[in-house]
Design an enzyme around this catalytic site. Structure first.
Site, short mmCIF file in Angstrom:
data_model
loop_
_atom_site.label_atom_id
_atom_site.label_comp_id
_atom_site.label_asym_id
_atom_site.label_seq_id
_atom_site.Cartn_x
_atom_site.Cartn_y
_atom_site.Cartn_z
CD GLU A 1 -6.26 0.81 2.03
OE1 GLU A 1 -6.05 -0.33 2.48
OE2 GLU A 1 -6.76 0.95 0.75
NE ARG B 1 -3.88 -2.11 -0.07
CZ ARG B 1 -3.20 -3.35 -0.54
NH1 ARG B 1 -2.38 -3.41 -1.13
NH2 ARG B 1 -4.15 -4.33 -0.70
CB SER C 1 -9.60 -1.58 3.36
OG SER C 1 -10.25 -3.00 2.85
C1 FAD Z 1 -15.62 -0.11 -2.58
C2 FAD Z 1 -13.90 0.21 -2.68
C3 FAD Z 1 -13.30 -0.80 -2.87
C4 FAD Z 1 -11.67 -0.76 -2.72
N1 FAD Z 1 -11.19 -2.05 -2.99
C5 FAD Z 1 -9.63 -1.63 -2.87
C6 FAD Z 1 -8.81 -2.95 -2.92
O1 FAD Z 1 -9.19 -3.71 -3.07
N2 FAD Z 1 -7.42 -2.77 -2.90
C7 FAD Z 1 -6.98 -1.51 -3.07
O2 FAD Z 1 -5.90 -1.36 -2.79
N3 FAD Z 1 -7.72 -0.07 -2.75
C8 FAD Z 1 -9.28 -0.49 -2.85
N4 FAD Z 1 -9.94 0.38 -2.72
C9 FAD Z 1 -9.12 1.97 -2.80
C10 FAD Z 1 -9.23 2.63 -4.13
O3 FAD Z 1 -10.15 2.32 -4.99
C11 FAD Z 1 -7.90 2.69 -4.65
O4 FAD Z 1 -6.89 3.17 -3.87
C12 FAD Z 1 -7.82 3.38 -6.00
O5 FAD Z 1 -6.56 2.91 -6.74
C13 FAD Z 1 -7.98 4.84 -5.84
O6 FAD Z 1 -7.87 5.50 -7.20
P1 FAD Z 1 -8.70 6.78 -7.65
O7 FAD Z 1 -8.34 6.88 -9.10
O8 FAD Z 1 -9.84 6.73 -6.87
O9 FAD Z 1 -7.86 7.97 -6.63
P2 FAD Z 1 -8.48 9.17 -5.54
O10 FAD Z 1 -8.87 8.47 -4.69
O11 FAD Z 1 -8.59 9.99 -6.45
O12 FAD Z 1 -6.85 9.50 -4.94
C14 FAD Z 1 -6.21 8.73 -4.09
C15 FAD Z 1 -4.69 9.31 -4.10
O13 FAD Z 1 -4.02 9.14 -5.33
C16 FAD Z 1 -3.74 10.33 -5.68
N5 FAD Z 1 -3.92 10.27 -7.48
C17 FAD Z 1 -4.74 9.77 -7.90
N6 FAD Z 1 -4.62 10.08 -9.29
C18 FAD Z 1 -3.54 10.60 -9.51
C19 FAD Z 1 -2.67 10.80 -10.51
N7 FAD Z 1 -3.16 10.60 -11.78
N8 FAD Z 1 -1.56 11.31 -10.21
C20 FAD Z 1 -1.07 11.60 -9.12
N9 FAD Z 1 -1.66 11.09 -7.95
C21 FAD Z 1 -2.98 10.85 -8.25
C22 FAD Z 1 -4.55 11.38 -5.23
O14 FAD Z 1 -3.75 12.56 -4.99
C23 FAD Z 1 -4.74 10.78 -3.75
O15 FAD Z 1 -3.68 10.99 -3.01
C24 FAD Z 1 -11.18 0.65 -2.98
C25 FAD Z 1 -12.05 1.81 -2.74
C26 FAD Z 1 -13.48 1.56 -2.73
C27 FAD Z 1 -14.43 2.62 -2.56
#
Ligand code: FAD
Length: 351
Positions: A345, A167, A244
């Site tokens: 997380e 992570r 999570s």
């Molecule tokens: C129902 C649910 C289930 C999930 N299951 C998992 C799982 O099984 N495993 C897991 O690891 N995670 C899980 N997650 C967490 C999440 O989905 C992941 O961490 C996902 O990769 C976040 O991506 P995002 O585009 O939504 O990022 P955001 O939530 O928009 O941002 C998260 C972080 O990434 C940064 N970021 C985003 N895009 C960029 C970019 N292009 N450049 C630089 N920084 C960036 C943001 O600044 C922030 O710091 C889950 C979430 C939910 C709601």
């Protein structure tokens, strides 16, 4: 590039809490990202990069600077038709992660099938080295193309430069805020077998005589995730979450011994499976549930999912402060019961 003002952020996140962005821009091209970063720099505005908003808790006061929503699309492949051969996928940071997984599976390419159904953007996945069911994106990432805000130039970071761990990566630790991820390059294996390490899969496919295909594995993952509220399903209130909320704690031998003794004195056994054993990782879900916080626990408009002990949910009209209040309560309870401080997380924005 259009810069908007006072744009509510809650609807752009899966937890749906928090205030507005003072400035906001949605960017589809690399030159727009550079232009927007320059806009922030010349006005000395704090910058936040938004992907799919699935790993965020946005403060009720919102974000005082500029939020850049990365919407760069496009999936291209470099391939040969021979089976067992690597296929390179270059994927825009704004592509929906699960759409990319679906496309990889349709093209019979193995390596990300266990990560089916994870919400968010492709650009968000390297940040916390997304993982599930025995796979992590770092297993298949070849390189990350990014705008380096420090050097003001576009760079391609090969996998070893990304510092991937559980992570974690340089993007959420040592170099937090330095890079805007533009594209991610993956190396998948055409005709590769699905990864079926997890007990959940063995149970799911128990009746089968032949090994499941990549497509069947993807469906199994999505089905298992749905049953745990870990798939975004319209109308399922248990998925108004950030996934999570706590990481599995990684303990030293001494801390682990202490925990095991505490458990034993209560007639309990710490759950153990290979993914956890390797680093003395402990199941955060287990410690939460054994500290008086069961699935369905409610604290005003914030609560714990009915399907997953680690998912804090917005039960309707929750504010960020309600979610943070519940987080504090759980951390405190777990610390009291087990002497462990759970690390959240999601990313806290504007706190
Ligand atoms: C129902 C649910 C289930 C999930 N299951 C998992 C799982 O099984 N495993 C897991 O690891 N995670 C899980 N997650 C967490 C999440 O989905 C992941 O961490 C996902 O990769 C976040 O991506 P995002 O585009 O939504 O990022 P955001 O939530 O928009 O941002 C998260 C972080 O990434 C940064 N970021 C985003 N895009 C960029 C970019 N292009 N450049 C630089 N920084 C960036 C943001 O600044 C922030 O710091 C889950 C979430 C939910 C709601």
């Amino acid at each position: 590039m259009t810069i908007q003002e006072n744009v509510p952020l809650a609807p752009l996140t899966t937890l749906q809490v928090g205030g507005a962005a003072r400035y906001f821009a949605e960017l589809r091209r690399e030159d727009e990202v550079r232009e927007a970063a320059q806009f922030a720099k010349t006005r000395d505005l704090p910058l936040f990069v938004l992907g799919g908003g699935s790993n965020l808790v946005v403060a009720d006061s919102g974000w005082p600077g500029l939020v850049l929503r990365i919407a760069i699309g496009g999936i291209t492949t470099q391939t040969t038709d021979a089976p067992g051969i690597a296929v390179l996928f270059s994927v825009g940071a704004g592509v929906n992660w699960d759409d990319f997984v679906a496309q990889a599976v349709v093209q019979n390419c193995a390596g990300v099938e266990c990560l089916s159904g994870i919400p968010g953007s492709v650009g968000g996945t390297p940040v916390q080295n997304v993982g599930a069911y025995g796979q992590e994106v770092s297993d298949t990432i070849e390189s990350v193309r990014a705008l380096d805000l420090k050097e003001d130039r576009i760079v391609v970071l090969p996998k070893p430069a990304c510092g991937f761990r559980y992570r974690a990566s340089i993007f959420n630790t040592t170099e937090r805020g330095r890079y805007i991820i533009l594209r991610v390059n993956f190396r998948l294996k055409r005709g590769g077998a699905p990864s079926l390490k997890y007990a959940d899969f063995q149970k799911y496919f128990a009746e089968r005589k032949t090994p499941p295909s990549l497509a069947e594995t993807r469906e199994a993952v999505r089905e298992i995730r749905r049953s745990k509220g870990m798939l975004l399903v319209p109308g399922d209130d248990d998925c108004l979450s950030a996934g999570s909320f706590f990481k599995n704690p990684v303990l030293s031998e001494e801390q682990f011994k202490d925990l095991a003794e505490r458990a034993e004195s209560r007639g309990l056994e710490i759950p153990s499976y290979p993914a956890l054993d390797a680093q003395r990782k402990v199941s955060a879900a287990w410690v939460v549930e054994h500290s008086g916080f069961s699935k369905g626990y409610a604290m005003g408009p914030a609560g714990i999912s009915h399907k997953h002990a680690l998912a804090l949910i917005n039960r309707g009209d929750a504010k960020a402060s309600d979610i943070v209040g519940l987080k504090d309560e759980i951390q405190h309870g777990v610390q009291e019961a087990w002497g462990i401080l759970l690390e959240p997380e999601p990313v806290f924005v504007g706190f």
